[in-house]
Design a protein around this motif. Structure first.
Motif, mmCIF file in Angstrom:
data_model
loop_
_atom_site.group_PDB
_atom_site.id
_atom_site.type_symbol
_atom_site.label_atom_id
_atom_site.label_comp_id
_atom_site.label_asym_id
_atom_site.label_seq_id
_atom_site.Cartn_x
_atom_site.Cartn_y
_atom_site.Cartn_z
ATOM 1 N N TRP A 1 -5.145 4.149 -0.037
ATOM 2 C CA TRP A 1 -6.084 3.055 -0.307
ATOM 3 C C TRP A 1 -5.439 1.899 -1.073
ATOM 4 C CZ3 TRP A 1 -10.363 6.932 -2.153
ATOM 5 C CH2 TRP A 1 -11.097 7.379 -1.038
ATOM 6 N N THR A 2 -4.149 1.973 -1.325
ATOM 7 C CA THR A 2 -3.451 0.925 -2.060
ATOM 8 C C THR A 2 -3.297 -0.320 -1.191
ATOM 9 O OG1 THR A 2 -2.250 2.545 -3.394
ATOM 10 C CG2 THR A 2 -1.312 0.328 -3.253
ATOM 11 N N VAL A 3 -3.675 -1.479 -1.740
ATOM 12 C CA VAL A 3 -3.610 -2.730 -0.983
ATOM 13 C C VAL A 3 -2.478 -3.642 -1.455
ATOM 14 C CG1 VAL A 3 -6.058 -2.661 -0.385
ATOM 15 C CG2 VAL A 3 -5.344 -3.807 -2.489
ATOM 16 N N ALA A 4 -1.933 -3.383 -2.647
ATOM 17 C CA ALA A 4 -0.828 -4.200 -3.139
ATOM 18 C C ALA A 4 -0.125 -3.447 -4.263
ATOM 19 C CB ALA A 4 -1.313 -5.553 -3.661
ATOM 20 N N THR A 5 1.183 -3.660 -4.411
ATOM 21 C CA THR A 5 1.952 -3.056 -5.496
ATOM 22 C C THR A 5 2.909 -4.093 -6.086
ATOM 23 O OG1 THR A 5 3.710 -2.254 -4.047
ATOM 24 C CG2 THR A 5 1.871 -0.748 -4.469
ATOM 25 N N GLU B 1 -17.719 -0.888 -2.868
ATOM 26 C CA GLU B 1 -16.377 -0.436 -3.203
ATOM 27 C C GLU B 1 -16.104 -0.685 -4.676
ATOM 28 O OE1 GLU B 1 -14.224 -2.863 -0.443
ATOM 29 O OE2 GLU B 1 -13.899 -4.457 -1.924
ATOM 30 N N ALA C 1 -12.695 -1.606 -7.162
ATOM 31 C CA ALA C 1 -11.274 -1.982 -7.192
ATOM 32 C C ALA C 1 -10.619 -1.402 -8.439
ATOM 33 C CB ALA C 1 -11.134 -3.497 -7.182
ATOM 34 N N PRO D 1 -8.719 -8.203 -7.880
ATOM 35 C CA PRO D 1 -7.487 -8.974 -7.632
ATOM 36 C C PRO D 1 -7.037 -9.775 -8.846
ATOM 37 C CG PRO D 1 -8.988 -9.145 -5.756
ATOM 38 C CD PRO D 1 -9.747 -8.456 -6.849
ATOM 39 N N SER E 1 -0.427 -0.908 -9.130
ATOM 40 C CA SER E 1 -1.008 -0.705 -7.803
ATOM 41 C C SER E 1 -2.456 -1.160 -7.803
ATOM 42 C CB SER E 1 -0.946 0.773 -7.392
ATOM 43 O OG SER E 1 0.385 1.239 -7.334
ATOM 44 N N SER E 2 -2.813 -1.975 -6.828
ATOM 45 C CA SER E 2 -4.202 -2.367 -6.607
ATOM 46 C C SER E 2 -4.780 -1.452 -5.539
ATOM 47 C CB SER E 2 -4.268 -3.827 -6.155
ATOM 48 O OG SER E 2 -5.605 -4.212 -5.900
ATOM 49 N N VAL E 3 -5.797 -0.700 -5.903
ATOM 50 C CA VAL E 3 -6.365 0.331 -5.028
ATOM 51 C C VAL E 3 -7.851 0.053 -4.827
ATOM 52 C CG1 VAL E 3 -6.821 2.801 -4.755
ATOM 53 C CG2 VAL E 3 -4.692 2.032 -5.844
ATOM 54 N N THR E 4 -8.311 0.055 -3.585
ATOM 55 C CA THR E 4 -9.719 -0.175 -3.282
ATOM 56 C C THR E 4 -10.361 1.131 -2.842
ATOM 57 O OG1 THR E 4 -9.294 -2.461 -2.619
ATOM 58 C CG2 THR E 4 -11.381 -1.475 -1.921
#
Length: 392
Positions: free
Chosen positions: A381-385, A53, A55, A81, A28-31
């Motif tokens: 706040w997850t932007v991608a998984t 922020e 990441a 990223p 999980s990518s979380v910001t």
């Protein structure tokens, strides 16, 4: 007459060891947004913009028998990223593997991405997976990670950094120091590195007078002094009885740090920006630090951190890991020489649990593993998984 006795341990029936395999992994990518833009000396010198922020790369793992673990890495300002992208490329190499073989799996992941090297983004991506495997291993043993590693203490001295950034007015820094001490935090660190060094000295004088001589006090220049400035400031700072001067020079200037450390009574601390054990070894080899400050997510995870701390102990260095107190509390508790851990409350919204602090020390949780679980806010706040395998 001969009497035969049988020990209690001899009567215990031992079955075969219980082995397991990794069945499912989720990245999980979380910001994490910061409520106030953060500035240190790197901003004042124009090398970086204020930080707004952080990441995070989270790795959740599960085995065929249903055991789970969690780990994370992070990046400030840039790189998040890239960590997520690299982890996606190599993570499937873990499916079907025995999660107990952590050292072998670290090496396997490094070789899966060998063309991008063994430091920086590549190993920071691996760090999240490595830390998750250690969390899993401790949970399977029913132990806090510190106990699995072999704790030397159940609590660690802690100091606060987040109240002393350069964007913060002096009066507010003093109020923050008061609040930190009242909350049980043991030491105060403030940032230095103003273009006018007299401003640093005035600010530091105000803090020392405010907290008194008995409260441990540190300063952090974030690599922004040149050698002459570091030498002059180092001499000027001697009167404040500092625990250490942090990152007075460029992180890779091992010779400069060594000369400075040899010339000052105040200990010199550095290492947080380095991205491998090999880079830290250069500091150790040159005698460049009295206090070494590795960051487990930055150097490739717990597997690499343990290699580094073995070198540090052999050279009688103090240890003060950088950031990520949720991980570093356990690692510092397992270091033989009395360490420090850095208190940041920035990460608290990501987790359901809170660390306990009292009498100047951070307490090792009795929960198994790292003792943390992802909060609903972290999920929001997850932007991608990315998932591989099948969750049991």
């Amino acid at each position: 007459m001969v009497t035969t006795t049988r020990s209690a341990s001899a009567s215990v029936q031992h079955g075969e060891a219980t082995l397991d395999t990794l069945a499912w992994i989720k990245l999980s990518s979380v910001t994490l947004p910061l409520p106030t833009p953060i500035s240190d000396a790197k901003v004042l010198t124009g090398r970086q913009k204020p930080m707004t922020e952080v990441a995070f790369l989270f790795a959740e793992v599960a085995t065929a028998q249903g055991h789970e673990g969690i780990g994370f890495s992070y990046s400030k300002r840039a790189g998040g990223p890239a960590q997520f992208a690299h982890a996606k490329e190599v993570v499937d190499n873990l499916i079907g593997e025995d999660p107990s073989d952590i050292g072998r799996l670290w090496t396997k992941l490094v070789w899966a991405g060998a063309s991008v090297g063994r430091s920086g983004v590549a190993t920071q991506a691996i760090a999240a997976l490595d830390i998750a495997l250690w969390d899993l291993k401790a949970k399977r043993a029913g132990l806090p990670l510190a106990k699995l590693l072999g704790a030397h203490r159940d609590s660690v001295r802690c100091y606060n950094t987040s109240g002393g950034f350069l964007h913060t007015p002096t009066g507010e820094v003093l109020d923050n120091a008061t609040a930190s001490i009242a909350s049980g935090i043991g030491g105060i660190k403030i940032k230095v590195g103003h273009p006018d060094t007299r401003q640093d000295l005035r600010r530091l004088s105000a803090v020392r007078e405010h907290i008194g001589d008995d409260v441990p006090l540190m300063v952090d220049a974030n690599q922004q002094w040149d050698r002459p400035t570091a030498q002059r400031m180092g001499r000027a700072l001697e009167e404040f009885g500092l625990v250490w001067i942090e990152e007075p020079l460029d992180a890779y200037d091992a010779q400069g740090h060594a000369a400075l450390a040899a010339s000052l009574d105040t200990p010199v601390a550095t290492g947080e920006m380095l991205a491998s054990v090999a880079e830290h070894y250069e500091l150790i080899r040159h005698g460049a630090a009295d206090v070494i400050q590795p960051d487990a997510p930055r150097i490739g995870g717990i597997t690499q951190f343990l290699k580094l701390t073995a070198l540090a102990e052999h050279n009688n260095l103090q240890l003060a890991p950088h950031f990520a107190m949720e991980i570093h509390l356990h690692l510092a508790a397992a270091y033989p020489i009395e360490p420090w851990v850095e208190h940041f409350d920035w990460l608290e919204p990501l987790f359901n649990e809170r660390l306990t602090i009292r009498d100047g020390r951070m307490q090792v949780s009795s929960l198994p593993g790292l003792g943390v679980s992802l909060s609903e806010q972290a999920r929001a706040w997850t932007v991608a998984t990315h998932e591989v395998g099948t969750r049991p």
